[in-house]
Design an enzyme around this catalytic site. Structure first.
Site, mmCIF file in Angstrom:
data_model
loop_
_atom_site.group_PDB
_atom_site.id
_atom_site.type_symbol
_atom_site.label_atom_id
_atom_site.label_comp_id
_atom_site.label_asym_id
_atom_site.label_seq_id
_atom_site.Cartn_x
_atom_site.Cartn_y
_atom_site.Cartn_z
ATOM 1 N N ASP A 8 1.204 25.296 61.221
ATOM 2 C CA ASP A 8 0.492 24.855 60.039
ATOM 3 C C ASP A 8 -0.769 24.077 60.377
ATOM 4 O O ASP A 8 -1.678 24.608 60.966
ATOM 5 C CB ASP A 8 1.419 24.041 59.155
ATOM 6 C CG ASP A 8 0.954 24.106 57.710
ATOM 7 O OD1 ASP A 8 0.189 25.022 57.377
ATOM 8 O OD2 ASP A 8 1.343 23.248 56.922
ATOM 9 N N SER A 202 7.623 30.601 51.205
ATOM 10 C CA SER A 202 6.824 29.482 51.678
ATOM 11 C C SER A 202 7.595 28.187 51.540
ATOM 12 O O SER A 202 8.582 28.112 50.812
ATOM 13 C CB SER A 202 5.518 29.397 50.893
ATOM 14 O OG SER A 202 5.740 28.763 49.647
ATOM 15 N N LYS A 203 7.105 27.175 52.228
ATOM 16 C CA LYS A 203 7.836 25.912 52.238
ATOM 17 C C LYS A 203 7.935 25.311 50.838
ATOM 18 O O LYS A 203 8.847 24.593 50.532
ATOM 19 C CB LYS A 203 7.173 24.926 53.177
ATOM 20 C CG LYS A 203 5.780 24.508 52.750
ATOM 21 C CD LYS A 203 5.150 23.607 53.785
ATOM 22 C CE LYS A 203 3.710 23.274 53.381
ATOM 23 N NZ LYS A 203 2.869 23.041 54.534
ATOM 24 N N ARG A 204 6.956 25.650 50.011
ATOM 25 C CA ARG A 204 6.990 25.090 48.664
ATOM 26 C C ARG A 204 8.167 25.613 47.842
ATOM 27 O O ARG A 204 8.524 25.045 46.825
ATOM 28 C CB ARG A 204 5.679 25.388 47.931
ATOM 29 C CG ARG A 204 4.655 24.287 48.110
ATOM 30 C CD ARG A 204 3.369 24.629 47.382
ATOM 31 N NE ARG A 204 2.492 25.413 48.235
ATOM 32 C CZ ARG A 204 1.716 24.890 49.174
ATOM 33 N NH1 ARG A 204 1.697 23.603 49.356
ATOM 34 N NH2 ARG A 204 0.942 25.650 49.925
#
Length: 447
Positions: A8, A202-204
């Site tokens: 990231d 995704s991390k979200r």
RNA sequence: GGCCCAUUCGUCUAUCGGUUAGGACGUUAGAUUUUCAUUCUAGAAAGAGGGGUUCGACUCCCCUAUGGGCUACCA
């Protein structure tokens, strides 16, 4: 050679060959940006973000796609349409600027990807990416990536497919800087998709989908938190195995593999090209396989903290024995405690459904008979108890299911667990007797 | 919208021009079982569509469709 993994928000750092210290970094990037400028492959842009968005909106309102490309760059405030003195003056005055790459017009950029083969893109479809910002003295990813990888003599760039559209720019950068001879090989990995197939995972996505997306609990400073696979009860080995199978296969039917086996079998050309949907069910199955085959001592280690929290004293030997009895019933590490609790703590309540089903008729009476038999025993092996209790059942022609489930209810408080005889052997004679007495005392009388 | 990448059972995948298209998860049915599981057996289930190339195409090429990605002074 060493392997750098950039996760990231990182400009790659560290390692034995890290050619610059933190304080020198921006100067190094600026140096190469200026080199590109000197070669005419880059230019200063003085337009502000506001001006850009205004232009973008204006274009979009007319239904035109906006791109900062060879057509629009001449219409903006750039060093391309200014004299050298003007540029110097602006910079001297402290005007903020940005250095953009001057993407050539109509040039076929031919690239090689280790997974996708040859990819060709015409440079006219590309825009002039920002390489360096005077505002924060920082390069963008594109410049930093090329400079870092070159200086660190990176041999392979392996990254997600979302970077493929940037590859032409990176090729051009290597070209302009004169580093094509030593430029790394590229491999763009397929993305991991959400289980419902709607977009990349995704991390979200956090807990929203009912499973973790982080290996470990994630607690950023802003107070958010997202659970991790570890907290959900996944073993590290199982997690890695699961991840490895998303977008890669060894080419044969093997699925459960050790790290060594995976390392041995891995090659980039066996990586698939299409995105892989994450399947929580399969992940759980893989984890269950690992738990079923895990050494009892390892599982006991995972169970240990919970035992301590509950103030339970047990020898390692006892805990390991319990793990041996429960592991084939567990899917997640978090299942260990609910599955094993009754081996450590006598039931305090009895499952109402099981009571309704078995605590009736002569079953309690037969439990009393079993109690007498167990009381009379001096050793408590599973096979001995099985022998005498089966003898009781057969000689009186009792219903096996009714008797055994009633016994189980007394010992466990529910309809779960290993064989009743294994449970009694594990608990020992006195504890087994006490649990049967408890049940006879606390459960209602029947006729 | 533009550009790029992809497309085999519901899902993850094997196949690198000739196979009854294989395996796994899930699912269905059965067996084992004192419970819950485990285990075992069997079944259903796939080449997006249309054109080519070829003696022959899931495999190579083109078109379409669909999905994904990118399109920031983020990575």
């Amino acid at each position: 050679k060493w392997c750098g993994i950039v996760v990231d928000e990182g400009v790659s750092v560290g390692g034995p060959h890290d050619p610059y210290r933190q304080s020198e970094r921006s100067e190094i990037y600026l140096k190469y940006a200026l080199e590109l400028l000197a070669k005419g492959d880059a230019y200063y842009a003085f337009d502000t973000a506001d001006e850009l968005t205004a232009l973008r909106k204006e274009k979009e309102a007319r239904g035109e796609a906006f791109a900062y490309n060879f057509e629009v760059r001449t219409q903006l405030r750039t060093s391309l349409n200014m004299s050298a003195q003007e540029v110097e003056q602006l910079i001297a005055d402290g005007t903020q600027y940005v250095i953009r790459y001057k993407m050539p017009e109509n040039q076929e950029i031919v690239m090689q990807d280790l997974i996708r083969g040859q990819v060709v893109v015409n440079s006219s479809t590309l825009d002039d990416k920002v390489l360096y910002k005077s505002m924060d003295h920082l390069p963008t990813y594109h410049l930093a990536n090329i400079v870092d990888d070159h200086l660190m003599e990176i041999s392979h760039v392996i990254r997600g497919e979302e970077w493929l559209p940037s590859l032409p720019l990176h090729y051009m950068l290597y070209h302009s800087l004169g580093w094509t001879a030593t430029q790394p090989e590229f491999a763009h990995l397929p993305l991991i998709l959400k289980p419902d197939g709607k977009g990349k995972l995704s991390k979200r996505d956090g807990d929203k989908l009912g499973f973790a997306v982080f290996p470990l609990l994630w607690q950023p400073e802003n107070g958010d938190s997202a659970r991790g696979f570890r907290e959900d009860g996944f073993l590290p080995e199982a997690f890695i195995n699961m991840l490895a199978l998303l977008g890669w296969s060894p080419g044969d039917d093997r699925e459960i593999m050790t790290m060594d086996e995976m390392v041995e079998s891995f090659s980039l050309d066996k990586v698939s090209r299409s995105g892989a949907r994450f399947d929580p069910d399969k992940a759980r199955w893989i984890n269950a396989e690992y738990i079923h085959h895990a050494p009892n001592a390892l599982l006991a280690q995972y169970l240990e903290p919970t035992l301590r929290e509950n103030n339970i004293q047990a020898t390692d030997q006892y805990t390991e024995h319990v793990c041996a009895l429960i592991k084939e019933r567990a899917t997640l590490i978090t299942d260990l405690w609910p599955l094993s609790k009754f081996y450590f703590v006598a039931p305090t309540e009895y499952d109402a459904k099981v009571v309704a089903k078995f605590w009736k008729g002569d079953n309690p009476k037969h439990l009393g008979e079993i109690l007498e038999i167990v009381r009379a025993m001096t050793t408590f092996t599973a096979s001995e108890m099985e022998a005498v209790i089966h003898e009781l059942i057969q000689s009186q022609g009792l219903p096996m299911g009714g008797v055994m489930n009633t016994l189980r209810l007394a010992l466990v408080g529910a309809n779960m667990g290993a064989s009743c005889f294994d449970i009694m052997e594990t608990l020992g004679g006195p504890e087994s007797v006490s649990r049967i007495e408890n049940a006879l005392e606390r459960l209602p009388k029947t006729d």
